[in-house]
Design an enzyme around this catalytic site. Sequence first.
Site, short mmCIF file in Angstrom:
data_model
loop_
_atom_site.label_atom_id
_atom_site.label_comp_id
_atom_site.label_asym_id
_atom_site.label_seq_id
_atom_site.Cartn_x
_atom_site.Cartn_y
_atom_site.Cartn_z
N ARG A 22 -1.39 -12.70 -6.05
CA ARG A 22 -2.38 -13.56 -5.41
C ARG A 22 -3.61 -13.82 -6.27
NH1 ARG A 22 -6.65 -10.68 -4.23
NH2 ARG A 22 -6.40 -8.42 -4.20
N ARG A 52 1.71 19.65 10.71
CA ARG A 52 2.24 18.62 9.82
C ARG A 52 1.81 17.23 10.28
NH1 ARG A 52 8.27 21.23 9.76
NH2 ARG A 52 7.86 21.02 11.99
N ARG A 53 0.74 17.20 11.06
CA ARG A 53 0.24 15.94 11.62
C ARG A 53 -1.20 15.68 11.19
NH1 ARG A 53 2.59 16.82 17.81
NH2 ARG A 53 4.79 17.03 17.19
N CYS A 84 -5.71 -0.85 0.46
CA CYS A 84 -4.71 -0.54 -0.58
C CYS A 84 -4.28 0.92 -0.44
CB CYS A 84 -5.29 -0.79 -1.96
SG CYS A 84 -5.68 -2.52 -2.30
N ASP A 90 -4.27 -0.85 -8.87
CA ASP A 90 -4.67 -1.34 -10.19
C ASP A 90 -4.91 -0.12 -11.07
OD1 ASP A 90 -6.04 -2.25 -12.42
OD2 ASP A 90 -7.44 -3.51 -11.31
N ASN A 150 -9.70 6.04 -7.23
CA ASN A 150 -9.01 6.64 -6.08
C ASN A 150 -8.76 8.12 -6.30
OD1 ASN A 150 -6.92 3.68 -6.05
ND2 ASN A 150 -8.87 4.00 -4.98
N HIS A 205 0.42 -1.29 -10.82
CA HIS A 205 0.43 -2.43 -11.74
C HIS A 205 -0.74 -2.40 -12.73
CE1 HIS A 205 -1.56 -3.72 -7.92
NE2 HIS A 205 -2.51 -4.10 -8.77
N TYR A 263 -2.82 -5.28 -14.92
CA TYR A 263 -3.03 -6.71 -15.17
C TYR A 263 -2.97 -6.97 -16.68
CZ TYR A 263 -4.30 -7.26 -10.29
OH TYR A 263 -4.25 -7.29 -8.91
N ALA A 301 -9.57 -8.12 -11.07
CA ALA A 301 -8.81 -9.24 -10.50
C ALA A 301 -9.06 -9.28 -9.01
CB ALA A 301 -7.33 -9.08 -10.79
#
Length: 282
Positions: A21, A146-147, A166, A189, A197, A227, A229, A281
């Site tokens: 996009r 586990r929750r 994301c 990215d 992150n 990915h 860029y 981007a």
Amino acid sequence: MKAYTDLVERVLEHGVKKPNRTGVDAISSFAETYRVDLADGFPLLTTKKMRFRSVILELLWYLRGENHIRWLRDENDCHIWDAWADENGHVGPIYPVLWRRFPYSCYEEVQFEGVGGQFTSDVRTQKECDQVRRVIDEIKVNPNSRRLVVSAWHPGLLDQMALPPCHLMYIFNVANGRLNCHLTQRSGDIALGIPFNLACYTTLTMIIAQQTGLKPGVFAHTIVDAHIYENNVDGLREQIQRPHLPLPKLHIANKDIDELSYDDFELLDYQSHEAIRFEVAV
């Protein structure tokens, strides 16, 4: 940090070119995973200089539960979300709202007075869930659960979001007195977003470990569409040739999660190579 360098090399070697996009083609690889042990140090990249202040401010903003960036932009001169905000700073119900005020509806029995006396009926009510606080409370009483899930994906609100999340779900796991975290990311990215992150969620894991009397454990990360860029390939090739430096340490003040400020985070012994400029981007 070798885990990140290996990720870059795998995507460059095995990824496929795909349009997207943004209008800038990307080299994309499906379902990439890596993990780091937080006992080895705070995983802030050393092969390029990272903006630690922005990492911490972004995390603190996520924890504020707001649908705008005014605290980031106007009060802290941090502009990492400016490209996605409208002229008033609104970004819609994204991470902060979904982490701390996840909206949902439920049916509750309500008593009414009628001609024939009292009667009950199911009434649909709107509520909010503080997912972060719920997870902290649950770890304290049931660490083997586990929750221990926090979700930032709300299909009914996607049209109101400046950018659909994301990094959409993270799950905690306790083993041998250590708090582990797994992050699932639909799109990542690698040049710009993933290092942020990684640092953000390991910091969050350290905070919650401290709140619950645990030690930080392993951070694992799955990126469904990982990915690079095309306009960032050269910079990443340069970066992965640089030698790794010792990881720094992060000290966090022992405060309630809602009382933390930037000054409560102390980065110790951070050494890095010079910054590399990557294009965003949008």
